[in-house]
Design a protein around this motif. Structure first.
Motif, PDB file in Angstrom:
ATOM      1  N   ASN A   6       0.770  -1.152   0.167  1.00 57.42           N
ATOM      2  CA  ASN A   6      -0.275  -0.161  -0.363  1.00 57.42           C
ATOM      3  C   ASN A   6       0.888   1.365   0.305  1.00 57.42           C
ATOM      4  O   ASN A   6       1.202   1.119   0.827  1.00 57.42           O
ATOM      5  N   TYR A   7       0.328   1.947  -0.858  1.00 60.34           N
ATOM      6  CA  TYR A   7       1.311   3.611  -0.446  1.00 60.34           C
ATOM      7  C   TYR A   7       0.909   4.346  -0.137  1.00 60.34           C
ATOM      8  O   TYR A   7      -0.054   4.431   0.522  1.00 60.34           O
ATOM      9  N   ALA A   8       1.331   5.525   0.131  1.00 58.55           N
ATOM     10  CA  ALA A   8       1.016   6.791   1.425  1.00 58.55           C
ATOM     11  C   ALA A   8      -0.446   7.118   0.443  1.00 58.55           C
ATOM     12  O   ALA A   8       0.069   7.716  -0.549  1.00 58.55           O
ATOM     13  N   GLN A   9      -1.615   7.333   0.903  1.00 58.98           N
ATOM     14  CA  GLN A   9      -2.294   8.599   0.455  1.00 58.98           C
ATOM     15  C   GLN A   9      -2.675  10.107   0.759  1.00 58.98           C
ATOM     16  O   GLN A   9      -3.172   9.681   2.089  1.00 58.98           O
ATOM     17  N   TYR A  10      -2.038  11.356   0.719  1.00 54.63           N
ATOM     18  CA  TYR A  10      -2.404  11.911   1.649  1.00 54.63           C
ATOM     19  C   TYR A  10      -1.855  13.729   1.352  1.00 54.63           C
ATOM     20  O   TYR A  10      -1.586  13.661   0.134  1.00 54.63           O
ATOM     21  N   VAL A  11      -2.138  14.516   1.589  1.00 51.94           N
ATOM     22  CA  VAL A  11      -1.949  15.669   1.198  1.00 51.94           C
ATOM     23  C   VAL A  11      -1.640  16.273   2.431  1.00 51.94           C
ATOM     24  O   VAL A  11      -1.584  16.383   3.973  1.00 51.94           O
ATOM     25  N   ARG A  12      -0.723  17.919   2.103  1.00 56.87           N
ATOM     26  CA  ARG A  12       0.286  17.775   2.899  1.00 56.87           C
ATOM     27  C   ARG A  12       0.335  19.942   3.087  1.00 56.87           C
ATOM     28  O   ARG A  12       1.431  20.367   2.647  1.00 56.87           O
ATOM     29  N   PRO A  13      -0.730  20.615   2.128  1.00 60.75           N
ATOM     30  CA  PRO A  13      -0.559  21.557   1.873  1.00 60.75           C
ATOM     31  C   PRO A  13       0.620  22.673   3.365  1.00 60.75           C
ATOM     32  O   PRO A  13       0.356  22.475   4.826  1.00 60.75           O
ATOM     33  N   GLU A  14       1.371  23.361   3.254  1.00 62.02           N
ATOM     34  CA  GLU A  14       1.731  25.040   4.293  1.00 62.02           C
ATOM     35  C   GLU A  14       1.297  25.777   3.384  1.00 62.02           C
ATOM     36  O   GLU A  14       1.471  26.422   1.905  1.00 62.02           O
ATOM     37  N   LEU A  15       1.700  26.976   4.477  1.00 62.37           N
ATOM     38  CA  LEU A  15       1.557  28.765   4.066  1.00 62.37           C
ATOM     39  C   LEU A  15       2.414  29.023   5.009  1.00 62.37           C
ATOM     40  O   LEU A  15       2.824  28.755   6.178  1.00 62.37           O
ATOM     41  N   GLU A  16       2.997  30.339   4.197  1.00 60.87           N
ATOM     42  CA  GLU A  16       4.121  30.872   4.838  1.00 60.87           C
ATOM     43  C   GLU A  16       4.106  32.357   4.071  1.00 60.87           C
ATOM     44  O   GLU A  16       3.797  32.477   3.259  1.00 60.87           O
ATOM     45  N   TYR A  17       4.586  32.768   6.001  1.00 58.57           N
ATOM     46  CA  TYR A  17       4.461  34.338   5.012  1.00 58.57           C
ATOM     47  C   TYR A  17       5.640  34.908   5.591  1.00 58.57           C
ATOM     48  O   TYR A  17       5.803  35.291   6.988  1.00 58.57           O
ATOM     49  N   ARG A  18       5.691  36.029   5.198  1.00 53.88           N
ATOM     50  CA  ARG A  18       7.388  36.453   5.683  1.00 53.88           C
ATOM     51  C   ARG A  18       7.482  37.971   5.162  1.00 53.88           C
ATOM     52  O   ARG A  18       7.023  38.000   4.128  1.00 53.88           O
ATOM     53  N   TYR A  19       7.776  38.973   5.952  1.00 50.38           N
ATOM     54  CA  TYR A  19       7.918  40.319   5.757  1.00 50.38           C
ATOM     55  C   TYR A  19       8.766  40.772   6.444  1.00 50.38           C
ATOM     56  O   TYR A  19       9.260  40.849   7.819  1.00 50.38           O
ATOM     57  N   GLY A  84       2.564  15.898  14.848  1.00 56.62           N
ATOM     58  CA  GLY A  84       1.578  16.040  14.605  1.00 56.62           C
ATOM     59  C   GLY A  84       1.102  16.821  13.965  1.00 56.62           C
ATOM     60  O   GLY A  84       1.926  15.989  12.330  1.00 56.62           O
ATOM     61  N   ASP A  85      -0.369  16.462  13.183  1.00 61.33           N
ATOM     62  CA  ASP A  85      -0.925  16.718  11.838  1.00 61.33           C
ATOM     63  C   ASP A  85      -0.677  18.369  11.484  1.00 61.33           C
ATOM     64  O   ASP A  85      -1.328  18.782  10.498  1.00 61.33           O
ATOM     65  N   ILE A  86      -1.197  19.330  12.475  1.00 61.63           N
ATOM     66  CA  ILE A  86      -1.092  20.307  12.710  1.00 61.63           C
ATOM     67  C   ILE A  86      -0.119  21.191  12.677  1.00 61.63           C
ATOM     68  O   ILE A  86       0.762  20.655  14.128  1.00 61.63           O
ATOM     69  N   LYS A  87       0.553  21.971  12.288  1.00 63.82           N
ATOM     70  CA  LYS A  87       1.772  22.972  12.884  1.00 63.82           C
ATOM     71  C   LYS A  87       1.170  24.444  12.408  1.00 63.82           C
ATOM     72  O   LYS A  87       0.710  25.111  11.407  1.00 63.82           O
ATOM     73  N   LEU A  88       1.399  25.629  13.751  1.00 62.36           N
ATOM     74  CA  LEU A  88       1.208  26.629  13.467  1.00 62.36           C
ATOM     75  C   LEU A  88       2.329  27.157  14.087  1.00 62.36           C
ATOM     76  O   LEU A  88       2.846  26.612  15.292  1.00 62.36           O
ATOM     77  N   ASN A  89       3.511  28.474  13.643  1.00 56.30           N
ATOM     78  CA  ASN A  89       4.244  29.082  13.792  1.00 56.30           C
ATOM     79  C   ASN A  89       4.245  30.416  13.684  1.00 56.30           C
ATOM     80  O   ASN A  89       3.872  30.538  12.262  1.00 56.30           O
ATOM     81  N   ALA A  90       5.109  31.429  14.837  1.00 56.89           N
ATOM     82  CA  ALA A  90       5.350  32.843  14.001  1.00 56.89           C
ATOM     83  C   ALA A  90       6.193  33.261  15.077  1.00 56.89           C
ATOM     84  O   ALA A  90       6.590  32.525  15.919  1.00 56.89           O
ATOM     85  N   ASN A  91       7.090  33.579  14.010  1.00 60.78           N
ATOM     86  CA  ASN A  91       8.456  34.751  14.711  1.00 60.78           C
ATOM     87  C   ASN A  91       8.197  35.782  14.669  1.00 60.78           C
ATOM     88  O   ASN A  91       8.355  36.362  13.557  1.00 60.78           O
TER      89      ASN A  91
END
Length: 192
Positions: A6-19, A84-91
């Motif tokens: 069986n092969y893995a079926q998943y989606v992994r969208p990421e969004l990053e904003y830099r200023y 985890g499945d969810i990640k949030l970061n701010a720097n």
């Protein structure tokens, strides 16, 4: 299946904003916000281990050891890598010149990882919007950058301010900061 596996079926969208906000030619504020979500579907019950989210370390929560933050308010007593499945970061980072090839930085980092669903052996690890702020790990620190033009060698020293794995009324840890609580991270290039 591929070759009866069986092969893995998943989606992994990421969004990053830099200023990047230049104050002078020698100093700037850099802001970063990051979010990611892993979702397995069809023949997969979970996102592959190589593709889950981690938190802590040289490029995000520099006041915490790599892969030791979260999930959520879960307290690890066995010193395993946490994910985890969810990640949030701010720097936020203030960068400035010290002398020609030597630069400095002050930073403030916040973030964590969570699971989308409850995991029995990770109590407190499920994402709950109502617990988002109380479950953020927060750290601050200073860094030195050696700028050799073709690469930048970086040393950051961070101290935790808020640890979500501690009891709910005792998560602010700034009063317990000692020299041995500083977490050192080494890196090549800027963290973001």
């Amino acid at each position: 299946q591929v070759l009866n596996t069986n092969y893995a079926q998943y989606v992994r969208p990421e969004l990053e904003y830099r200023y990047y906000h230049n104050l002078t030619s020698e100093s700037q504020f850099v802001y970063r916000a990051y979010g990611g979500l892993g979702y397995a579907y069809l023949n997969s019950d979970f996102v592959p281990y190589e593709k889950v989210f981690y938190s802590g370390g040289a490029n995000e929560l520099r006041a915490f050891n790599a892969r030791k933050v979260g999930p959520g308010s879960y307290r690890d007593t066995l010193n395993f890598e946490q994910f985890g499945d969810i990640k949030l970061n701010a720097n936020v980072e203030y960068r400035f010149d010290i002398v020609k090839k030597l630069k400095g930085a002050f930073f403030l980092d916040a973030g964590n990882v969570w699971f989308r669903e409850s995991i029995p052996n990770r109590p407190g690890g499920q994402f709950d919007l109502g617990n988002l702020l109380p479950e953020l790990a927060i750290g601050t620190g200073v860094g030195i950058r050696f700028d050799f033009t073709f690469f930048i060698f970086r040393i950051d020293g961070g101290i935790p301010l808020r640890d979500p794995s501690r009891d709910e009324g005792d998560r602010w840890v700034i009063d317990g900061v000692k020299f041995n609580t500083v977490i050192y991270n080494f890196g090549i290039g800027y963290p973001f």
